[in-house]
Scaffold this motif. Structure first.
Motif, PDB file in Angstrom:
ATOM      1  N   GLY A 164      31.571  17.398 -25.389  1.00  0.00           N
ATOM      2  CA  GLY A 164      31.432  18.102 -26.662  1.00  0.00           C
ATOM      3  C   GLY A 164      32.251  19.365 -26.768  1.00  0.00           C
ATOM      4  N   ASP A 165      32.795  19.864 -25.658  1.00  0.00           N
ATOM      5  CA  ASP A 165      33.667  21.036 -25.716  1.00  0.00           C
ATOM      6  C   ASP A 165      34.965  20.687 -26.439  1.00  0.00           C
ATOM      7  OD1 ASP A 165      31.867  22.601 -24.349  1.00  0.00           O
ATOM      8  OD2 ASP A 165      32.965  22.606 -22.460  1.00  0.00           O
ATOM      9  N   LEU A 166      35.573  21.709 -27.042  1.00  0.00           N
ATOM     10  CA  LEU A 166      36.805  21.558 -27.809  1.00  0.00           C
ATOM     11  C   LEU A 166      37.935  22.327 -27.144  1.00  0.00           C
ATOM     12  CD1 LEU A 166      38.363  20.814 -30.486  1.00  0.00           C
ATOM     13  CD2 LEU A 166      37.439  22.965 -31.425  1.00  0.00           C
ATOM     14  N   VAL A 167      39.091  21.701 -27.048  1.00  0.00           N
ATOM     15  CA  VAL A 167      40.299  22.366 -26.552  1.00  0.00           C
ATOM     16  C   VAL A 167      41.349  22.326 -27.656  1.00  0.00           C
ATOM     17  CG1 VAL A 167      42.108  22.428 -24.799  1.00  0.00           C
ATOM     18  CG2 VAL A 167      39.799  21.658 -24.175  1.00  0.00           C
ATOM     19  N   ASN A 168      41.760  23.491 -28.140  1.00  0.00           N
ATOM     20  CA  ASN A 168      42.866  23.615 -29.089  1.00  0.00           C
ATOM     21  C   ASN A 168      44.156  23.768 -28.292  1.00  0.00           C
ATOM     22  OD1 ASN A 168      41.229  23.521 -31.397  1.00  0.00           O
ATOM     23  ND2 ASN A 168      40.840  25.725 -31.324  1.00  0.00           N
ATOM     24  N   THR A 169      45.113  22.896 -28.522  1.00  0.00           N
ATOM     25  CA  THR A 169      46.225  22.750 -27.587  1.00  0.00           C
ATOM     26  C   THR A 169      47.491  23.511 -27.960  1.00  0.00           C
ATOM     27  OG1 THR A 169      46.885  20.709 -28.725  1.00  0.00           O
ATOM     28  CG2 THR A 169      45.407  20.485 -26.832  1.00  0.00           C
ATOM     29  N   GLY A 170      47.412  24.419 -28.935  1.00  0.00           N
ATOM     30  CA  GLY A 170      48.577  25.208 -29.289  1.00  0.00           C
ATOM     31  C   GLY A 170      49.203  24.742 -30.593  1.00  0.00           C
ATOM     32  N   THR A 171      50.017  25.618 -31.177  1.00  0.00           N
ATOM     33  CA  THR A 171      50.614  25.341 -32.485  1.00  0.00           C
ATOM     34  C   THR A 171      52.134  25.390 -32.420  1.00  0.00           C
ATOM     35  OG1 THR A 171      50.312  25.846 -34.849  1.00  0.00           O
ATOM     36  CG2 THR A 171      50.789  27.706 -33.409  1.00  0.00           C
ATOM     37  N   PRO A 172      52.815  24.594 -33.244  1.00  0.00           N
ATOM     38  CA  PRO A 172      54.282  24.679 -33.302  1.00  0.00           C
ATOM     39  C   PRO A 172      54.760  25.848 -34.151  1.00  0.00           C
ATOM     40  CG  PRO A 172      53.497  22.945 -34.741  1.00  0.00           C
ATOM     41  CD  PRO A 172      52.286  23.473 -34.033  1.00  0.00           C
ATOM     42  N   GLU A 173      56.062  26.006 -34.223  1.00  0.00           N
ATOM     43  CA  GLU A 173      56.655  27.081 -35.015  1.00  0.00           C
ATOM     44  C   GLU A 173      56.347  26.895 -36.502  1.00  0.00           C
ATOM     45  OE1 GLU A 173      60.893  27.178 -35.420  1.00  0.00           O
ATOM     46  OE2 GLU A 173      61.060  25.027 -35.056  1.00  0.00           O
ATOM     47  N   GLY A 174      56.469  28.017 -37.245  1.00  0.00           N
ATOM     48  CA  GLY A 174      56.295  27.961 -38.681  1.00  0.00           C
ATOM     49  C   GLY A 174      55.097  28.725 -39.179  1.00  0.00           C
ATOM     50  N   VAL A 175      54.624  29.686 -38.399  1.00  0.00           N
ATOM     51  CA  VAL A 175      53.489  30.503 -38.816  1.00  0.00           C
ATOM     52  C   VAL A 175      53.990  31.832 -39.380  1.00  0.00           C
ATOM     53  CG1 VAL A 175      51.947  29.419 -37.156  1.00  0.00           C
ATOM     54  CG2 VAL A 175      53.212  31.470 -36.479  1.00  0.00           C
ATOM     55  N   ALA A 176      53.078  32.597 -39.979  1.00  0.00           N
ATOM     56  CA  ALA A 176      53.484  33.870 -40.591  1.00  0.00           C
ATOM     57  C   ALA A 176      53.948  34.880 -39.558  1.00  0.00           C
ATOM     58  CB  ALA A 176      52.325  34.441 -41.401  1.00  0.00           C
ATOM     59  N   LEU A 177      53.436  34.775 -38.325  1.00  0.00           N
ATOM     60  CA  LEU A 177      53.845  35.693 -37.256  1.00  0.00           C
ATOM     61  C   LEU A 177      55.358  35.685 -37.054  1.00  0.00           C
ATOM     62  CD1 LEU A 177      52.952  37.613 -34.937  1.00  0.00           C
ATOM     63  CD2 LEU A 177      52.742  35.570 -33.488  1.00  0.00           C
ATOM     64  N   SER A 178      56.011  34.593 -37.429  1.00  0.00           N
ATOM     65  CA  SER A 178      57.463  34.486 -37.265  1.00  0.00           C
ATOM     66  C   SER A 178      58.216  35.516 -38.103  1.00  0.00           C
ATOM     67  CB  SER A 178      57.926  33.088 -37.676  1.00  0.00           C
ATOM     68  OG  SER A 178      57.747  32.906 -39.080  1.00  0.00           O
ATOM     69  N   VAL A 233      51.238  25.920 -47.159  1.00  0.00           N
ATOM     70  CA  VAL A 233      50.541  27.027 -47.804  1.00  0.00           C
ATOM     71  C   VAL A 233      50.899  26.994 -49.282  1.00  0.00           C
ATOM     72  CG1 VAL A 233      50.223  29.523 -47.931  1.00  0.00           C
ATOM     73  CG2 VAL A 233      50.554  28.429 -45.705  1.00  0.00           C
ATOM     74  N   ASN A 234      49.894  26.853 -50.122  1.00  0.00           N
ATOM     75  CA  ASN A 234      50.107  26.742 -51.573  1.00  0.00           C
ATOM     76  C   ASN A 234      51.135  25.667 -51.914  1.00  0.00           C
ATOM     77  OD1 ASN A 234      48.272  28.880 -52.001  1.00  0.00           O
ATOM     78  ND2 ASN A 234      49.896  30.385 -51.694  1.00  0.00           N
ATOM     79  N   GLY A 235      51.061  24.565 -51.171  1.00  0.00           N
ATOM     80  CA  GLY A 235      51.929  23.423 -51.410  1.00  0.00           C
ATOM     81  C   GLY A 235      53.313  23.525 -50.809  1.00  0.00           C
ATOM     82  N   ARG A 236      53.634  24.659 -50.175  1.00  0.00           N
ATOM     83  CA  ARG A 236      54.965  24.845 -49.597  1.00  0.00           C
ATOM     84  C   ARG A 236      54.925  24.528 -48.103  1.00  0.00           C
ATOM     85  NH1 ARG A 236      54.130  29.223 -53.073  1.00  0.00           N
ATOM     86  NH2 ARG A 236      55.554  29.269 -54.860  1.00  0.00           N
ATOM     87  N   PRO A 237      55.872  23.721 -47.606  1.00  0.00           N
ATOM     88  CA  PRO A 237      55.861  23.340 -46.193  1.00  0.00           C
ATOM     89  C   PRO A 237      56.010  24.554 -45.276  1.00  0.00           C
ATOM     90  CG  PRO A 237      57.362  21.944 -47.453  1.00  0.00           C
ATOM     91  CD  PRO A 237      56.968  23.073 -48.360  1.00  0.00           C
ATOM     92  N   ARG A 238      55.267  24.529 -44.188  1.00  0.00           N
ATOM     93  CA  ARG A 238      55.350  25.590 -43.190  1.00  0.00           C
ATOM     94  C   ARG A 238      55.665  25.025 -41.800  1.00  0.00           C
ATOM     95  NH1 ARG A 238      56.194  28.294 -46.998  1.00  0.00           N
ATOM     96  NH2 ARG A 238      54.954  30.054 -47.774  1.00  0.00           N
ATOM     97  N   GLN A 239      54.818  24.198 -41.266  1.00  0.00           N
ATOM     98  CA  GLN A 239      55.034  23.643 -39.931  1.00  0.00           C
ATOM     99  C   GLN A 239      55.300  22.143 -40.035  1.00  0.00           C
ATOM    100  OE1 GLN A 239      51.141  25.546 -38.745  1.00  0.00           O
ATOM    101  NE2 GLN A 239      52.215  25.767 -36.788  1.00  0.00           N
TER     102      GLN A 239
END
Length: 285
Positions: A244-258, A211-217
């Motif tokens: 053609g269906d899409l499956v998003n498989t989850g995200t690692p740590e390092g989001v703003a919710l933390s 985010v704005n060049g700063r590492p997050r995940q």
């Protein structure tokens, strides 16, 4: 080989990038990169057309200076999402790792190009980012029996940003997450669809965000609680996945919710990258 779509919204044309980076017009092979193309041996036909030299090079390869890069697949019929599929992310969300996959949906019209603007929703104070491995189906997945059968249904992989509004998701949800997942522009996808055969092991990919060049995940798909094959197998027991269906498989740590990072605001810039799948960038508006 990498599949991509170039052009204005609603008028994208199918293209294919060779190993040397040259981009070719795929229009002689298909009208679009969609479920029908993928189900009809489209990836093999694209490879054959590349090999026999029958495709014309694209003057503007979609490098960000000219032609817009669209999502690498036309609007999917469904976008399935997996929640808390990395143990560390579950922990930063205040939960134990799930014992079975958590499934929710995004509206297919959330899918936009990898460099398109992301719009902060009206009244939002908690817009968040999530770099995810996106899985695109190439054949129907219905009542599968093995992980091997599940992986055989995968056409390829993409970088996916499961943008979320956490107040909508958790405080105003009524128990369901989709309110915080379905705002317009909330699923930048691409830049490419990379065929499964060209990716190799989907559980050995580094994924990162800034985010704005700063590492997050900064993590690896090796840390998924449930791997790609397990997820497709599990989903197939409850619903039918179509080409053609899409499956998003989850995200690692390092989001703003933390609580460790501020939520997104207009003017912020996001960058997300997955090894072998490319890098995307969005400006928040």
């Amino acid at each position: 080989m990498r599949l991509l779509r170039l052009g204005p919204v609603g008028a994208e044309r199918p293209c294919v990038a060779a190993d040397d980076g040259t981009v070719y017009d795929l229009s002689p092979v298909t009208a679009d990169i969609d479920g029908a193309f993928l189900a009809g041996d489209g990836i093999q036909r694209a490879r054959a057309a590349l090999a026999d030299g029958s495709l014309s090079a694209v003057d503007d390869p979609g490098d960000g200076t000219g032609l817009r890069v669209g999502a690498p697949i036309a609007r999917p019929g469904a976008v399935f999402c997996i929640g808390q599929n990395y143990a560390a992310h579950a922990a930063e969300s205040g939960s134990a790792p799930p014992e079975v996959p958590i499934i929710f949906f995004k509206h297919p019209n959330t899918v936009v190009g990898p460099y398109d603007d992301v719009l902060v929703p009206r009244g939002s104070e908690k817009t968040d980012w999530e770099v995810e491995l996106g899985v695109v189906l190439g054949r129907p997945a219905r009542y599968l029996d093995t992980v091997e059968e599940a992986l055989a249904c995968v056409a390829g992989y993409v970088v996916s940003n499961d943008v979320s509004e956490r107040a909508f998701q958790l405080e105003d949800s009524g128990g369901q997450w989709s309110k915080g997942k379905c705002c317009e522009t909330f699923n930048p996808l691409g830049p490419w669809l990379v065929p499964a055969a060209d990716v190799g092991d989907p559980q050995a990919l580094r994924l990162r965000s800034w985010v704005n060049g700063r590492p997050r995940q900064d993590s690896s798909t090796a840390d998924m609680v449930f791997g790609v094959g397990e997820l497709i197998l599990h989903l197939s027991r409850y619903l039918t996945l179509d080409p053609g269906d899409l499956v998003n498989t989850g995200t690692p740590e390092g989001v703003a919710l933390s609580g460790r990072f501020p939520y997104l605001r207009a003017g912020d810039e996001l960058e997300l990258e997955i090894e072998r799948l490319g890098r995307q960038r969005q400006r928040l508006k």
